[in-house]
Write a protein that holds these residues in place. Structure first.
Motif, PDB file in Angstrom:
ATOM      1  N   GLN A  75       3.834  10.498  -9.424  1.00 45.63           N
ATOM      2  CA  GLN A  75       3.135  10.931 -10.638  1.00 45.63           C
ATOM      3  C   GLN A  75       2.559  12.330 -10.484  1.00 45.63           C
ATOM      4  O   GLN A  75       2.651  13.167 -11.397  1.00 45.63           O
ATOM      5  CB  GLN A  75       2.022   9.938 -10.967  1.00 45.63           C
ATOM      6  N   ARG A  76       1.971  12.617  -9.309  1.00 41.35           N
ATOM      7  CA  ARG A  76       1.427  13.958  -9.060  1.00 41.35           C
ATOM      8  C   ARG A  76       2.561  14.991  -9.050  1.00 41.35           C
ATOM      9  O   ARG A  76       2.407  16.109  -9.563  1.00 41.35           O
ATOM     10  CB  ARG A  76       0.677  13.973  -7.730  1.00 41.35           C
ATOM     11  N   ASN A  77       3.704  14.605  -8.480  1.00 33.96           N
ATOM     12  CA  ASN A  77       4.856  15.517  -8.444  1.00 33.96           C
ATOM     13  C   ASN A  77       5.365  15.841  -9.838  1.00 33.96           C
ATOM     14  O   ASN A  77       5.724  16.985 -10.155  1.00 33.96           O
ATOM     15  CB  ASN A  77       5.970  14.890  -7.604  1.00 33.96           C
ATOM     16  N   ASP A 111       0.841  -1.214   0.000  1.00 30.37           N
ATOM     17  CA  ASP A 111       0.000   0.000   0.000  1.00 30.37           C
ATOM     18  C   ASP A 111       0.870   1.257   0.000  1.00 30.37           C
ATOM     19  O   ASP A 111       0.583   2.243  -0.704  1.00 30.37           O
ATOM     20  CB  ASP A 111      -0.912  -0.014   1.242  1.00 30.37           C
ATOM     21  N   LYS A 112       1.918   1.231   0.816  1.00 30.60           N
ATOM     22  CA  LYS A 112       2.823   2.400   0.855  1.00 30.60           C
ATOM     23  C   LYS A 112       3.479   2.646  -0.512  1.00 30.60           C
ATOM     24  O   LYS A 112       3.622   3.783  -0.954  1.00 30.60           O
ATOM     25  CB  LYS A 112       3.912   2.176   1.918  1.00 30.60           C
ATOM     26  N   GLU A 113       3.880   1.557  -1.168  1.00 32.86           N
ATOM     27  CA  GLU A 113       4.503   1.707  -2.479  1.00 32.86           C
ATOM     28  C   GLU A 113       3.529   2.308  -3.499  1.00 32.86           C
ATOM     29  O   GLU A 113       3.911   3.137  -4.321  1.00 32.86           O
ATOM     30  CB  GLU A 113       5.013   0.345  -2.977  1.00 32.86           C
ATOM     31  N   ASN A 114       2.269   1.866  -3.422  1.00 34.04           N
ATOM     32  CA  ASN A 114       1.254   2.439  -4.320  1.00 34.04           C
ATOM     33  C   ASN A 114       1.077   3.927  -4.047  1.00 34.04           C
ATOM     34  O   ASN A 114       0.946   4.746  -4.979  1.00 34.04           O
ATOM     35  CB  ASN A 114      -0.078   1.713  -4.155  1.00 34.04           C
ATOM     36  N   ASN A 115       1.049   4.302  -2.755  1.00 32.18           N
ATOM     37  CA  ASN A 115       0.906   5.722  -2.405  1.00 32.18           C
ATOM     38  C   ASN A 115       2.104   6.532  -2.915  1.00 32.18           C
ATOM     39  O   ASN A 115       1.954   7.663  -3.395  1.00 32.18           O
ATOM     40  CB  ASN A 115       0.786   5.877  -0.884  1.00 32.18           C
ATOM     41  N   ARG A 166       3.999   5.810  -5.529  1.00 28.95           N
ATOM     42  CA  ARG A 166       3.880   5.965  -6.989  1.00 28.95           C
ATOM     43  C   ARG A 166       2.897   7.066  -7.355  1.00 28.95           C
ATOM     44  O   ARG A 166       3.134   7.863  -8.261  1.00 28.95           O
ATOM     45  CB  ARG A 166       3.459   4.630  -7.615  1.00 28.95           C
ATOM     46  N   ASP A 167       1.760   7.128  -6.632  1.00 32.38           N
ATOM     47  CA  ASP A 167       0.776   8.188  -6.899  1.00 32.38           C
ATOM     48  C   ASP A 167       1.385   9.567  -6.624  1.00 32.38           C
ATOM     49  O   ASP A 167       1.184  10.522  -7.405  1.00 32.38           O
ATOM     50  CB  ASP A 167      -0.462   7.978  -6.025  1.00 32.38           C
ATOM     51  N   LEU A 168       2.137   9.668  -5.520  1.00 34.71           N
ATOM     52  CA  LEU A 168       2.749  10.950  -5.175  1.00 34.71           C
ATOM     53  C   LEU A 168       3.795  11.355  -6.222  1.00 34.71           C
ATOM     54  O   LEU A 168       3.911  12.536  -6.587  1.00 34.71           O
ATOM     55  CB  LEU A 168       3.396  10.871  -3.796  1.00 34.71           C
ATOM     56  N   LYS A 226       3.571  15.774 -12.621  1.00 30.72           N
ATOM     57  CA  LYS A 226       2.595  16.665 -13.261  1.00 30.72           C
ATOM     58  C   LYS A 226       2.754  18.099 -12.773  1.00 30.72           C
ATOM     59  O   LYS A 226       2.708  19.053 -13.556  1.00 30.72           O
ATOM     60  CB  LYS A 226       1.182  16.173 -12.977  1.00 30.72           C
TER      61      LYS A 226
END
Length: 501
Positions: free
Chosen positions: A204-206, A194-198, A200-202, A208
């Motif tokens: 990608q947002r960074n 779960d932490k790794e998924n979070n 990756r999302d961060l 962008k």
């Protein structure tokens, strides 16, 4: 030849002996001896017969002379034979030397061939030995690596067996504890996933956000950048080239004033006085370079005068350049006033006026005074057409071109010349930042080679001054003593300082 000489001598001697034995009963036949000797010694015979024979000479006297001549000839023949023998000896010696050299050459070639074969074989052996040595070294290294791997493999097998044994012992001793530990491990793995998924999302947002920030920064940087790129036609380097080309066209339009060109000295004299030049033109001593400079100044002055009249027109099809210039100056003034009278912290507004000025006058510099597109088609710009006609008429007052073809060529240059002057001085200089200054130097100002160009020697600078400036200085901060930047030098005609009044 030698045998012939000896035959003749023996023949003559035999005849003399026979004549003595027969008590001179044999009759002497000169023609017979003459023929024999002529065949053997043509040159000596000629010499012999050229001798003056005494009148009424007796046969004895003749024979004495002949004997003397024969002795001389015999001596010459002996000398020739000696020379011939010497040459033959020398020739034989040269042949012997040549044979010795040839045998020595063959010996050297054989030795060289044997040495070549020997050393080539040695080189091949050395190369083969070197390759064998490299292969042996490589083979030894591979053996060593293989032995190390075998030892490591043996150790790993031993460790693996020990680990399996320990694991088996643990499983047999504590099965419940192992189950609990397994559940804990799985829970931790799920949390880690779960932490790794979070993360990756961060990330990608960074990415962008960085892209958006980069776009805004680029847009801000572009809006703040007032420098021209190197490939821009209004860059100072390209602008300088175009100004120098304009100077050449201006000189071509004025012409060299020779030959088949009449100069109106009266009108030129009036023009010289208008520019306050200290120069008097007389027919006996025409200073054509000076007259050319005066006429070039007149052409520029006249085009600037055309421009002043053109700016008065508004809201006509042919006055769009004037309308845009007027509106642009009004807009720039309003933006400047707005940035000075409204509170704000943005940086863009500080350079907005510069960017707008550059863009507007770059458009005018590209298309200004080009041919007009109308419902009837395309035609030359009205202002350019009438201005060129007027300029040609005015210039014909000062110089008249008698060659019709040359006259047409020069007058057809007028539209291009007027268009280039207006584009450079009215539009393209306004694209620069800061906007360059234009300066015509006054008469009697001291020559400054850093700002001016003309015909003079460096040693004469203290003794000359400006008589006429016929093309202006173009640059930035021209009033500064050290921080100025020259785009193109002023073109001036000098004269001696002592001639000043």
């Amino acid at each position: 030849m030698n045998s012939s000489h000896y035959t003749f001598a023996e023949t003559l001697s035999d005849k003399m002996d026979d004549s003595d034995s027969d008590n001179n009963k044999m009759m002497y036949d000169p023609e017979t001896d003459k023929n024999v000797y002529n065949e053997c010694f043509p040159q000596t015979t000629k010499k012999f017969y050229d001798m003056k024979r005494p009148e009424n000479s007796s046969l004895t006297e003749i024979m004495e002379q002949t004997s003397i001549t024969l002795k001389t000839m015999s001596k010459e023949i002996n000398e020739i034979n000696d020379q011939n023998r010497n040459l033959q000896d020398e020739n034989n010696k040269l042949k012997e030397d040549c044979d010795n050299l040839y045998r020595e050459k063959l010996s050297i070639e054989r030795n060289f061939s044997r040495a070549k074969d020997y050393y080539e074989s040695k080189i091949k052996d050395l190369e083969l030995n070197d390759q064998i040595k490299k292969l042996l070294d490589e083979n030894n290294k591979l053996k060593e690596d293989n032995e190390n791997l075998l030892r490591e493999n043996q150790i790993l097998k031993q460790n693996s067996a020990e680990a399996k044994l320990k694991l088996q012992q643990i499983n047999e001793a504590n099965p419940q504890k192992i189950h609990e530990q397994t559940e804990i491990i799985m829970s931790l793995q799920n949390q880690l996933s779960d932490k790794e998924n979070n993360i990756r999302d961060l990330v990608q947002r960074n990415v962008k956000l960085k892209d958006e920030a980069s776009k805004y920064q680029s847009a801000l940087g572009e809006s703040m950048n007032v420098h021209l790129s190197n490939d821009d036609q209004n860059h100072s380097v390209q602008l300088k080239k175009d100004i120098l080309e304009l100077q050449r066209n201006l000189e071509t339009y004025v012409t060299s004033l020779k030959p088949k060109i009449d100069i109106n000295l009266k009108e030129v004299g009036i023009l010289i006085k208008q520019y306050s030049c200290e120069k008097e033109i007389i027919p006996e001593n025409l200073d054509r370079p000076f007259i050319k400079g005066v006429l070039q100044r007149k052409v520029l002055h006249q085009i600037f005068e055309f421009l002043g009249n053109y700016k008065k027109y508004r809201e006509e099809e042919f006055s769009l350049e004037s309308d845009i210039d007027s509106k642009a100056r009004e807009l720039l003034s309003l933006i400047k006033k707005f940035s000075e009278t409204r509170v704000g912290t943005d940086e863009v507004s500080k350079v907005a006026a510069i960017k707008i000025r550059q863009q507007i006058y770059e458009i005018l510099g590209n298309r200004g005074f080009s041919d007009i597109i109308s419902s009837q088609g395309t035609h030359i710009h009205n202002f350019i057409y009438y201005s060129s006609q007027t300029l040609n008429e005015i210039m014909n007052q000062y110089r008249r071109i008698n060659d019709v073809e040359r006259k047409n060529e020069v007058e057809q240059l007028a539209p291009t010349l007027i268009r280039d002057v207006l584009k450079i001085f009215w539009f393209r200089l306004m694209v620069q930042e800061p906007v360059p200054d234009i300066k015509f130097f006054e008469n009697n100002i001291k020559i400054n080679p850093n700002l001016m160009t003309g015909r003079w020697e460096d040693d004469d600078l203290d003794e000359i001054c400006v008589n006429l400036c016929y093309f202006p200085l173009i640059g930035r901060d021209l009033d500064s003593d050290s921080d100025y930047k020259v785009i193109t030098h002023a073109k001036v005609l000098p004269h001696p300082i002592q001639n000043q009044i």
